[in-house]
Motif scaffolding. Sequence first.
Motif, mmCIF file in Angstrom:
data_model
loop_
_atom_site.group_PDB
_atom_site.id
_atom_site.type_symbol
_atom_site.label_atom_id
_atom_site.label_comp_id
_atom_site.label_asym_id
_atom_site.label_seq_id
_atom_site.Cartn_x
_atom_site.Cartn_y
_atom_site.Cartn_z
ATOM 1 N N CYS A 290 33.216 -6.749 -38.905
ATOM 2 C CA CYS A 290 32.827 -8.150 -39.098
ATOM 3 C C CYS A 290 31.334 -8.283 -39.410
ATOM 4 O O CYS A 290 30.743 -9.348 -39.231
ATOM 5 C CB CYS A 290 33.155 -8.967 -37.854
ATOM 6 S SG CYS A 290 34.927 -8.989 -37.516
ATOM 7 N N GLY A 291 30.723 -7.196 -39.875
ATOM 8 C CA GLY A 291 29.302 -7.243 -40.228
ATOM 9 C C GLY A 291 29.110 -7.821 -41.619
ATOM 10 O O GLY A 291 30.059 -8.286 -42.259
ATOM 11 N N PRO A 292 27.854 -7.776 -42.115
ATOM 12 C CA PRO A 292 27.583 -8.338 -43.444
ATOM 13 C C PRO A 292 28.451 -7.712 -44.534
ATOM 14 O O PRO A 292 29.027 -8.427 -45.368
ATOM 15 C CB PRO A 292 26.101 -8.011 -43.653
ATOM 16 C CG PRO A 292 25.528 -7.904 -42.274
ATOM 17 C CD PRO A 292 26.623 -7.322 -41.438
ATOM 18 N N ALA B 276 32.288 -13.399 -33.154
ATOM 19 C CA ALA B 276 31.952 -12.493 -32.051
ATOM 20 C C ALA B 276 32.381 -13.027 -30.687
ATOM 21 O O ALA B 276 32.598 -12.247 -29.766
ATOM 22 C CB ALA B 276 30.447 -12.202 -32.059
ATOM 23 N N ASN B 277 32.488 -14.348 -30.564
ATOM 24 C CA ASN B 277 32.960 -14.905 -29.288
ATOM 25 C C ASN B 277 34.488 -14.854 -29.280
ATOM 26 O O ASN B 277 35.155 -15.893 -29.204
ATOM 27 C CB ASN B 277 32.442 -16.324 -29.079
ATOM 28 C CG ASN B 277 32.806 -17.261 -30.204
ATOM 29 O OD1 ASN B 277 32.639 -16.911 -31.367
ATOM 30 N ND2 ASN B 277 33.298 -18.443 -29.870
ATOM 31 N N LEU B 278 35.029 -13.643 -29.380
ATOM 32 C CA LEU B 278 36.479 -13.530 -29.510
ATOM 33 C C LEU B 278 37.186 -14.147 -28.307
ATOM 34 O O LEU B 278 36.686 -14.064 -27.185
ATOM 35 C CB LEU B 278 36.943 -12.093 -29.755
ATOM 36 C CG LEU B 278 36.322 -10.901 -29.100
ATOM 37 C CD1 LEU B 278 37.267 -9.712 -29.216
ATOM 38 C CD2 LEU B 278 35.040 -10.529 -29.790
ATOM 39 N N PRO B 279 38.322 -14.774 -28.562
ATOM 40 C CA PRO B 279 39.047 -15.422 -27.458
ATOM 41 C C PRO B 279 39.513 -14.394 -26.433
ATOM 42 O O PRO B 279 39.665 -13.211 -26.750
ATOM 43 C CB PRO B 279 40.231 -16.084 -28.168
ATOM 44 C CG PRO B 279 40.347 -15.421 -29.498
ATOM 45 C CD PRO B 279 38.983 -14.912 -29.860
ATOM 46 N N VAL C 177 27.878 -9.616 -26.965
ATOM 47 C CA VAL C 177 26.870 -8.808 -27.652
ATOM 48 C C VAL C 177 27.211 -8.860 -29.134
ATOM 49 O O VAL C 177 28.329 -8.516 -29.536
ATOM 50 C CB VAL C 177 26.892 -7.357 -27.151
ATOM 51 C CG1 VAL C 177 25.861 -6.523 -27.906
ATOM 52 C CG2 VAL C 177 26.647 -7.302 -25.647
ATOM 53 N N LEU C 178 26.264 -9.294 -29.934
ATOM 54 C CA LEU C 178 26.583 -9.530 -31.341
ATOM 55 C C LEU C 178 25.521 -8.928 -32.235
ATOM 56 O O LEU C 178 24.552 -8.349 -31.752
ATOM 57 C CB LEU C 178 26.773 -11.023 -31.601
ATOM 58 C CG LEU C 178 25.678 -11.976 -31.173
ATOM 59 C CD1 LEU C 178 25.796 -13.265 -31.972
ATOM 60 C CD2 LEU C 178 25.809 -12.335 -29.703
ATOM 61 N N ASP D 190 30.100 -6.696 -34.416
ATOM 62 C CA ASP D 190 29.039 -6.571 -35.424
ATOM 63 C C ASP D 190 28.915 -7.845 -36.262
ATOM 64 O O ASP D 190 28.170 -7.870 -37.241
ATOM 65 C CB ASP D 190 29.236 -5.333 -36.314
ATOM 66 C CG ASP D 190 30.658 -5.172 -36.818
ATOM 67 O OD1 ASP D 190 31.479 -6.102 -36.646
ATOM 68 O OD2 ASP D 190 30.960 -4.097 -37.391
ATOM 69 N N GLY D 191 29.635 -8.887 -35.881
ATOM 70 C CA GLY D 191 29.497 -10.181 -36.536
ATOM 71 C C GLY D 191 28.565 -11.093 -35.761
ATOM 72 O O GLY D 191 27.812 -10.654 -34.882
#
Length: 569
Positions: free
Chosen positions: A431-433, A443-446, A476-477, A464-465
């Motif tokens: 999920c990065g660039p 990044a705030n996954l459920p 942590v993102l 990584d998003g």
Amino acid sequence: MSRSSQWYSGTDRNAYIHRAWMRRGLPSDAFDGRPHIAIANTASDLTPCNMHLDEVAEHVKRGVWEAGGVPLNLPVVSLGETQVRPTAMLWRNMAAMAVEEMLRANPIDGVVLLGGCDKTIPALLMAAASVDLPAVVVPGGPMLTGHFRGVPLGCGTDVWKLSEEVRAGTLSQAEFLRSESSMIRSKGHCNTMGTASTMGLLAEVLGMTLPGLAGTPAPDSRLLEGAHATGALAVEMVASGRRPSTVLTRGSFLNAIVALAALGGSTNAVVHLLAIAGRLGVDLHQDDFDRTGSGVPLLVDLQPAGRFLMEDLYRAGGLHAVLREVRDLLDPHARTVTGRPLVDYLAGARIHDPAVIRTHDRPLRQDAGIAILYGDLAPDGAVIKPAAASAHLLRHRGPALVFDSIEDLRARLDDPDLDVTADSVLILRGCGPKGYPGMPEVANLPLPAKLLAQGVRDMVRICDGRMSGTAYGTVVLHVAPEAASGGPLARVRTGDMIILDVPNRRLDVDVPAAELAAREPSPAAVKAFARPARGWQRLYVETVQQANTGADLDFLIGSSGDHISRESH
Ligand code: FES
């Protein structure tokens, strides 16, 4: 000779053409050296948070006319955070590039930048920095507070909360849907301390707005009054030669970092401020956020970290009342678009509601700024916002549960047989660039449904998003390098022990370094990274930088000034 005069003055054929096609009602002296001020306007029916900016532009125009300039509406690429797919961040650099080129290509002497929704003000500032024409921002302002069942609703933040309640079985689907029409009460951007609120306020702390304007609610008549004054200011800035490079100094960026912490602002400000600084060659590093900001107290009790909303902040004294409490931490020399230092404007600021804005001596939380973590999992750094995290999870050791993509997460998360406990560390990669592409806010996954049902409301999550500025949790993102570009995140396996130690700024995996390096990256994580065949996405994936330097395109870093060497015909 002014820049616009280079197009319009003279008796040759080209000057004739430039003037003649522009006349259409402009006064006859419009081309006699009067400053031409573009209004870079992100109003769009598909950017709902910016829909009102045409009205704001009309008031900017009045101010420009009044001060002797010529205002010119310049519709520019607009990004509706809730609308564009796959993520608005994929298009931030495109918007910045397009605005930069149009500012340089057109016969203008200065520009007023109208933004609001998350990516619009960052993109406008990146563009203005690279052209370096006199430029000033009018933030579109937050919406008014909506209510549901008698309590205020925070845009974004309460969507996450209410949807988790549905998944936990404590709120019915029908009630959830009833809240929808209460969420967005008026024109304006999200009313929590999300990315739009943060970047609007930080634009002022950077010195790039009329002092006192940022945070004015979108429907408040004082926004239009400020837009009028900004139009006049833009004309004066052209005469004085005040440009972004004279306002946006290292001192102003460090002021923004202090304000970011005191406000409890969005983690997205990290990539945006780094990208804007990169356009000007300002020496700003990701570590500056930790060094300068992590010891700053949280003074504003706004969602998602707290209780109130932007309308409350404005009536409680606004940005200046907050800045006055941290005045000793601000660079006294950092100037604003008026030519005077930011700190000059703070003397008369007062806190009118101490429940919303706390004093420096009675903060909501000490040491509230963003922390930058390094370790086995993040050689180039990762970001966490301790103020939005659960205190008991800031030191944590737990087994990894890895998801290779957002689709993988959605397919498995609510499986009753999922091997997960409250101690597990949820990892989402790809999920990065480059990987997504565009570094989405996921990044705030459920949390897994079965843990929600047990009453669990927070877990350590690593990605990584990015995370929405309206979100919260021990997340942590911005892990760099991202999995898709070969970062160690691609080598972690479910069951590995993850060690998070925020006080010591560490993020590690309890696997011997040689073993981790020898592992093949997860094929699924790598497979998520497909090189687009053509178009913007191809250019983006091939040239985007990692989050720790602002996720700009490599060839857009820096500036080219306002010079254009050739005539058009
Ligand atoms: Fe536009 Fe939140 S969706 S600011």
